[in-house]
Design an enzyme around this catalytic site. Structure first.
Site: not given
Ligand code: IPE
Ligand code: IPE
Ligand code: MG
Length: 248
Positions: A63, A15
């Site tokens: 997502n 993340d």
């Molecule tokens: C969790 O990250 C899912 C992945 C890393 C693929 P998110 O960014 O989607 O999670 P939330 O929304 O902060 O809980």
């Molecule tokens: C994790 O990084 C990647 C996926 C969930 C695909 P994020 O895209 O959630 O990055 P933040 O949390 O917005 O910084």
């Molecule tokens: Mg995230």
């Protein structure tokens, strides 16, 4: 750290790609691109350490609610990544696997995954599992449905028979779950399998997660005492006598 204090299965919630890009005034897609580089480094490091199972949360079912341009970019990135990394996986004797709703994936991504999974099927050095369109709750519902469909009377359902309906029944429970970016939540990852998993939350953002950050996580894991609900005993360290965990 010794081999006996290394986790057998590491799961990672990667993340913070978006925030990494934002901090640099870049588009979120640049964060995802940088995140892919961190994946390569982590996989190499784990393979070199001899960790047999690594599972990466790459895309949750939730997502799909992101802007369509981001979703398309991510699947193009996964597709390219899997194609470009295939020779490296073969060279490192790494078997690729997937958990999640395969049929949700765009055609090109599904085809690239299927091909790489099939080409690496005989690899024995490590199993790299990508969680794509994955939801822990959905996995539990699917497993319940699969069990009901066997016709086995509900009174005879067991944890073991339930496991057979999981996306990959042969994947051991994770010993260590790492989440980057400072968020303290599971976000629907491996809900059934993480009953006794050790959790490690790292404040850094995923694209910055390097060998030193992994070493810190492994060091923290090595210092834990896993009790699995029992009174502490020296044998309880790191999976010996592991109840339902990866020592099964
Ligand atoms: C969790 O990250 C899912 C992945 C890393 C693929 P998110 O960014 O989607 O999670 P939330 O929304 O902060 O809980
Ligand atoms: C994790 O990084 C990647 C996926 C969930 C695909 P994020 O895209 O959630 O990055 P933040 O949390 O917005 O910084
Ligand atoms: Mg995230």
């Amino acid at each position: 750290m010794t081999d006996s204090t290394l986790p057998r299965h590491i799961a990672v919630i990667m993340d913070g790609n978006g925030r990494w890009a934002q901090q640099r005034g870049l588009a979120r897609s640049e964060g995802h691109r940088a995140g892919a580089g961190a994946v390569c480094a982590l996989v190499r490091e784990c393979r070199a350490l001899g960790i047999p199972f690594v599972t990466l949360y790459a895309f949750s079912r939730e997502n799909w609610q992101r802007p369509q341009t981001e979703v398309s970019f991510l699947f193009e990135l996964f597709t390219r990544f899997v194609r470009e990394e295939l020779p490296g996986l073969l060279e490192q004797d790494i078997r690729l696997s997937m958990i999640g709703e395969r049929t949700d994936l765009p055609f090109a991504a599904r085809r690239a995954m299927d091909y790489a999974i099939q080409r690496t099927a005989a690899c024995r050095g490590m199993v790299l599992t990508l969680a794509l369109s994955y939801s822990g709750r959905e996995e539990i519902v699917r497993a319940a449905r699969a069990l009901a469909a066997t016709g086995l009377p509900p009174g005879e359902w067991t944890e073991e028979s339930f496991r057979r309906g999981l996306y990959d029944p042969d994947l051991p429970d994770p010993d260590l779950l790492i989440r980057t970016s400072g968020e303290l939540r599971i976000s629907n990852f491996l809900l059934f399998q993480s009953a006794y998993t050790e959790l490690y939350f790292s404040p850094g953002l995923w694209p910055d997660f390097d060998a030193a950050a992994l070493r810190e996580a492994l060091q923290s894991y090595a210092e834990r005492r896993r009790r699995f609900g029992r009174v502490e005993d020296d044998r309880d360290r790191h999976g010996e006598g592991d109840a339902g965990g990866s020592g099964q």
